[in-house]
Design an enzyme around this catalytic site. Structure first.
Site, PDB file in Angstrom:
ATOM      1  N   ASP A 104       0.810  -1.210   0.000  1.00 30.91           N
ATOM      2  CA  ASP A 104       0.000   0.000   0.000  1.00 30.91           C
ATOM      3  C   ASP A 104       0.851   1.270   0.000  1.00 30.91           C
ATOM      4  O   ASP A 104       0.424   2.316   0.444  1.00 30.91           O
ATOM      5  CB  ASP A 104      -0.967   0.011   1.183  1.00 30.91           C
ATOM      6  CG  ASP A 104      -0.266  -0.120   2.527  1.00 30.91           C
ATOM      7  OD1 ASP A 104       0.979  -0.253   2.555  1.00 30.91           O
ATOM      8  OD2 ASP A 104      -0.952  -0.079   3.552  1.00 30.91           O
ATOM      9  N   CYS A 105       2.062   1.168  -0.538  1.00 27.61           N
ATOM     10  CA  CYS A 105       2.956   2.319  -0.539  1.00 27.61           C
ATOM     11  C   CYS A 105       2.363   3.487  -1.325  1.00 27.61           C
ATOM     12  O   CYS A 105       2.605   4.642  -0.991  1.00 27.61           O
ATOM     13  CB  CYS A 105       4.324   1.946  -1.093  1.00 27.61           C
ATOM     14  SG  CYS A 105       4.292   1.342  -2.787  1.00 27.61           S
ATOM     15  N   TRP A 106       1.557   3.198  -2.328  1.00 28.39           N
ATOM     16  CA  TRP A 106       0.963   4.249  -3.149  1.00 28.39           C
ATOM     17  C   TRP A 106       0.040   5.145  -2.333  1.00 28.39           C
ATOM     18  O   TRP A 106       0.070   6.360  -2.481  1.00 28.39           O
ATOM     19  CB  TRP A 106       0.238   3.644  -4.352  1.00 28.39           C
ATOM     20  CG  TRP A 106      -0.808   2.626  -3.972  1.00 28.39           C
ATOM     21  CD1 TRP A 106      -0.618   1.298  -3.706  1.00 28.39           C
ATOM     22  CD2 TRP A 106      -2.192   2.866  -3.799  1.00 28.39           C
ATOM     23  NE1 TRP A 106      -1.801   0.692  -3.374  1.00 28.39           N
ATOM     24  CE2 TRP A 106      -2.801   1.634  -3.432  1.00 28.39           C
ATOM     25  CE3 TRP A 106      -3.003   3.991  -3.929  1.00 28.39           C
ATOM     26  CZ2 TRP A 106      -4.151   1.503  -3.185  1.00 28.39           C
ATOM     27  CZ3 TRP A 106      -4.369   3.852  -3.691  1.00 28.39           C
ATOM     28  CH2 TRP A 106      -4.916   2.622  -3.324  1.00 28.39           C
ATOM     29  N   SER A 109       2.242   7.071   0.389  1.00 26.31           N
ATOM     30  CA  SER A 109       3.028   8.190  -0.161  1.00 26.31           C
ATOM     31  C   SER A 109       2.162   9.439  -0.311  1.00 26.31           C
ATOM     32  O   SER A 109       2.638  10.556  -0.100  1.00 26.31           O
ATOM     33  CB  SER A 109       3.669   7.803  -1.492  1.00 26.31           C
ATOM     34  OG  SER A 109       2.693   7.571  -2.472  1.00 26.31           O
TER      35      SER A 109
END
Length: 149
Positions: A104-106, A109
């Site tokens: 779930d880095c998107w 960020s």
């Protein structure tokens, strides 16, 4: 890669409803009204349980974790993790965010970028939320999402 669990539900809901709200009059996702839900939980003296994002393995998404890790997940309330939890303390920083094992880095960020622009962060995270004032196990955020893969 397909969008996992709750993100898929959100994308489907956005596509089905297409009307965009404003900061003053946000669009309600799947008809959920934060103030009504919170007030109902407070009057019943119970914590909110979300039908859209239930505390079960389906909400995690498929194939994001190994089966043994999925089965070891325990859903907890903030007070089960911290005696005196706080939502935001002295503002927010991109260094407050910690990514786990799910991809779930998107979304993280974007949250990190918001912390660098207080005006935008205040638009996304309304100020009327805390663990001490009218806490009912529910928080809300104002986001507009488009899924274009």
């Amino acid at each position: 890669m397909p969008i996992p669990g709750v993100y898929q539900k959100m994308a489907e809901g956005q596509q089905a409803q297409r009307k965009i709200g404003t900061v003053e009059d946000p669009k309600k996702f799947k008809g959920q009204d934060f103030n009504s839900l919170r007030d109902r939980c407070i009057s019943r003296k119970q914590l909110f349980e979300d039908d859209v994002f239930p505390a079960n393995l389906y909400s995690i998404g498929q194939d994001l974790l190994s089966q043994d890790k999925l089965l070891s997940i325990k859903w907890k309330r903030p007070t089960e993790l911290q005696r005196d939890p706080r939502f935001l303390v002295d503002g927010a920083s991109r260094f407050d965010i910690m990514q786990g094992e799910i991809g779930d880095c998107w979304v993280l960020s974007v949250v990190g970028a918001l912390t660098m622009h207080r005006k935008f962060l205040d638009n996304v995270i309304p100020n009327d939320q805390e663990f001490t004032y009218k806490y009912a196990g529910i928080f809300h955020f104002r986001v507009r999402g488009e899924h274009a893969c």
